[in-house]
Design an enzyme around this catalytic site. Structure first.
Site, PDB file in Angstrom:
ATOM      1  N   CYS A  70      -4.320  -3.061   4.222  1.00 46.20           N
ATOM      2  CA  CYS A  70      -4.045  -2.594   5.579  1.00 46.20           C
ATOM      3  C   CYS A  70      -4.951  -3.282   6.600  1.00 46.20           C
ATOM      4  CB  CYS A  70      -4.153  -1.074   5.647  1.00 46.20           C
ATOM      5  SG  CYS A  70      -3.312  -0.371   7.084  1.00 46.20           S
ATOM      6  N   LYS A 114      -9.743  -0.040  -1.763  1.00 45.93           N
ATOM      7  CA  LYS A 114      -9.969  -0.353  -0.349  1.00 45.93           C
ATOM      8  C   LYS A 114     -11.410  -0.039   0.042  1.00 45.93           C
ATOM      9  CE  LYS A 114      -7.946   0.600   4.211  1.00 45.93           C
ATOM     10  NZ  LYS A 114      -6.904   1.375   4.925  1.00 45.93           N
ATOM     11  N   GLU A 173       0.843  -1.191   0.000  1.00 45.76           N
ATOM     12  CA  GLU A 173       0.000   0.000   0.000  1.00 45.76           C
ATOM     13  C   GLU A 173       0.882   1.245   0.000  1.00 45.76           C
ATOM     14  OE1 GLU A 173      -3.427   1.885   3.008  1.00 45.76           O
ATOM     15  OE2 GLU A 173      -1.813   0.618   3.792  1.00 45.76           O
TER      16      GLU A 173
END
Length: 537
Positions: A410, A359, A298
């Site tokens: 994440c 995301k 990321e």
């Protein structure tokens, strides 16, 4: 035993007519729960913290649950709720210390908000202690608390669940049967059984020989149940066979620790480009196996490669050099320019950028601001989030080279639904950026979650982090490789790309909802029992 009752007012006359000593302050007395129970609740929270990385004293999780259960046992729901909050604060404050990297106020506030979820946990545990079989109902309450905490508000915060303390233990294989909720339930059940055994033995200590012999049987049964849970986990197979694929994980590193690294966007991109060129050179010289796919983390490029020619050229050159598809983590402007997308982009050495994942769980107060107009006026630090991140609306299953991958970004790895949704891929990928929280407990806690997810879904997991910890995890949770923090790293390994689904995948959220229903039913039954007793009196 008779208990002396202190007068309500300082200086009031005692039984002998002499002035009695003043009543101790409420805080010193620990409220209605009393000092010993208050201290036990605080110790329970501290013990559970020790079970989590980086301490990794995993047996302390059930020990902490046992201490918590004993602290609230026999109390009214209101007192149990208060002790629940105290235990929660004693747990979340140290386990979330890494959040202090963005401010002590944020760390303390988030920790105390999470501790509020232990209010109903403590109240419920006090209530269900009235029922036969209370260790089971108490364990179900832990699952219910985590189910709520992981969903509300703003999508929830499922960090630091009991299950995530049990990576690499005999309880880990249970994840393949009922997911993280089942591991939480069994961890709490071990604690409840331990509390039951301790309480039974304590109550029998002053009795005659017959009473002690009678108590020995339930104590032995509780210990046998604990042994069966541990032994059962060790007997669960964790298959690892699958098509062999050579993969590479790139950790480019960041220029320096802290929030300001985002301002050095080109330096971060150049680090990942440089490491990829180095990998290509190692392959050409025969010093490394040729990978079939490569994963960047990321935020590897905070420069939009669709609109920034230099960024696109740098990425394209590195991907062409290594000669295989690369999953590139990049920030991309939305078409209207009002928001940002956190993407994982499949970058082909011939055709360039193709499929991508956005995301789906941006971090509230970090990647988007609820109540933006109000909060930016009150807290100047929120000006560092000038634009909200857009929320993705589709699964992260994509084709990357020879396999289908399932991508999460994440802290999405903490969410059961998001990871289960992409477990249809042959290999799971976690792209993450931990630079802000480097050298705290958060990166190793995230690795622990990834290891549990590997077992839960029977998949190899590739964790790519900008600054660490990056890792390659086998389907049985073993660490194939692991980077250090704040150093460049390139990991190459031959791993299993699997297609078989676990029972946890097939059951989905059913085990969690069944345990939540069990907890709700137990609380209702205990509440009804309490009302019946009051009416009888």
């Amino acid at each position: 035993m008779a208990q002396e009752t202190l007068p309500e007012r300082p200086g009031a006359a005692g039984p002998s007519g002499a002035p009695a000593p003043a009543r101790p302050p409420r805080l010193w007395r620990g409220g209605r729960a009393g000092r010993p129970r208050t201290l036990l609740a605080l110790a329970a929270g501290g013990a559970m913290w020790l079970a989590f990385p980086p301490q990794d004293l995993t047996p302390f999780a059930p020990v902490g649950v046992a201490a918590f259960t004993l602290a609230v046992h026999g109390l009214r729901a209101r007192s149990g709720a208060w002790l629940g909050f105290l235990a929660g604060a004693a747990f979340f404050l140290p386990v979330l210390t890494g959040i202090s990297a963005i401010g002590d106020d944020g760390w303390i506030l988030l920790s105390l908000v999470q501790a509020l979820y232990w209010l109903p946990l403590g109240a419920g545990a006090a209530l269900v202690a009235r029922l036969p079989g209370w260790p089971v109902w108490t364990a179900a309450l832990w699952v219910a608390q985590e189910a709520l905490r992981g969903r509300q508000p703003f999508g929830g915060f499922p960090w630091a669940r009991l299950a995530f303390s049990q990576t690499g233990t005999p309880l880990t294989p249970y994840a393949s049967l009922g997911g993280a909720p089942l591991v939480t339930f069994l961890t709490a059940l071990l604690g409840g059984l331990l509390a039951y055994a301790a309480l039974t033995a304590w109550r029998a200590r002053g009795g005659d020989a017959g009473a002690r012999r009678a108590a020995a049987r339930p104590v032995a049964a509780a210990l046998a149940a604990m042994a069966a849970i541990v032994g059962g986990g060790m007997a669960i197979p964790t298959p690892t066979a699958g098509r062999a694929v050579t993969v590479a994980v790139i950790q480019g590193n960041v220029p320096r620790l802290g929030l300001d690294f985002l301002g050095q966007r080109r330096a971060v991109l150049d680090n990942h480009v440089r490491r990829t060129h180095e990998l290509a050179e190692r392959v050409r010289s025969g010093r490394a196996a040729r990978p079939e796919l490569v994963v960047w983390p990321e935020n590897a490029s905070d420069l939009d490669p669709y609109t920034e020619p230099d960024a696109r050229a740098a990425i394209d050159g590195a991907v062409r050099d290594v000669g295989v598809p690369v999953l590139v983590g990049a920030l991309v402007d939305t078409p209207d320019g009002r928001k940002v997308e956190n993407r994982g982009i499949v970058w082909d050495p011939v055709t360039g950028p193709g499929d991508y994942y956005v995301k789906r769980h941006p971090v509230p107060f970090g990647e988007y601001l609820p109540f933006r107009e109000v909060l930016t006026k009150l807290i100047k630090r929120f000006e560092r989030v000038p634009r909200d991140f857009a929320k993705g609306d589709r699964s992260g299953v994509m084709r990357l080279g020879p396999v289908d991958i399932g991508d999460v970004i994440c802290f999405e790895v903490a969410y059961d639904k998001e990871v289960r949704d992409v477990a249809r891929g042959n290999i799971l990928v976690v792209q993450t950026n931990n630079a802000t929280y480097g050298r705290t407990g958060l990166p190793p806690q995230q690795i622990a979650m990834s290891r549990l997810r590997a077992v839960e879904h029977g998949r190899t997991i590739l964790v790519a982090a900008t600054s660490g910890i990056s890792a390659i995890v086998a389907p049985d949770g073993r660490m194939i490789s692991r980077s250090r923090e704040f150093v460049p790293d390139v990991q190459v390994a031959r791993v299993a790309a699997r297609t078989q689904r676990t029972l946890a995948d097939r059951l989905g959220a059913l085990p969690e909802w069944a345990l939540v229903a069990l907890a709700a039913g137990a609380v209702a039954a205990a509440g009804g029992l309490g009302r019946d007793k009051n009416e009888g009196n």
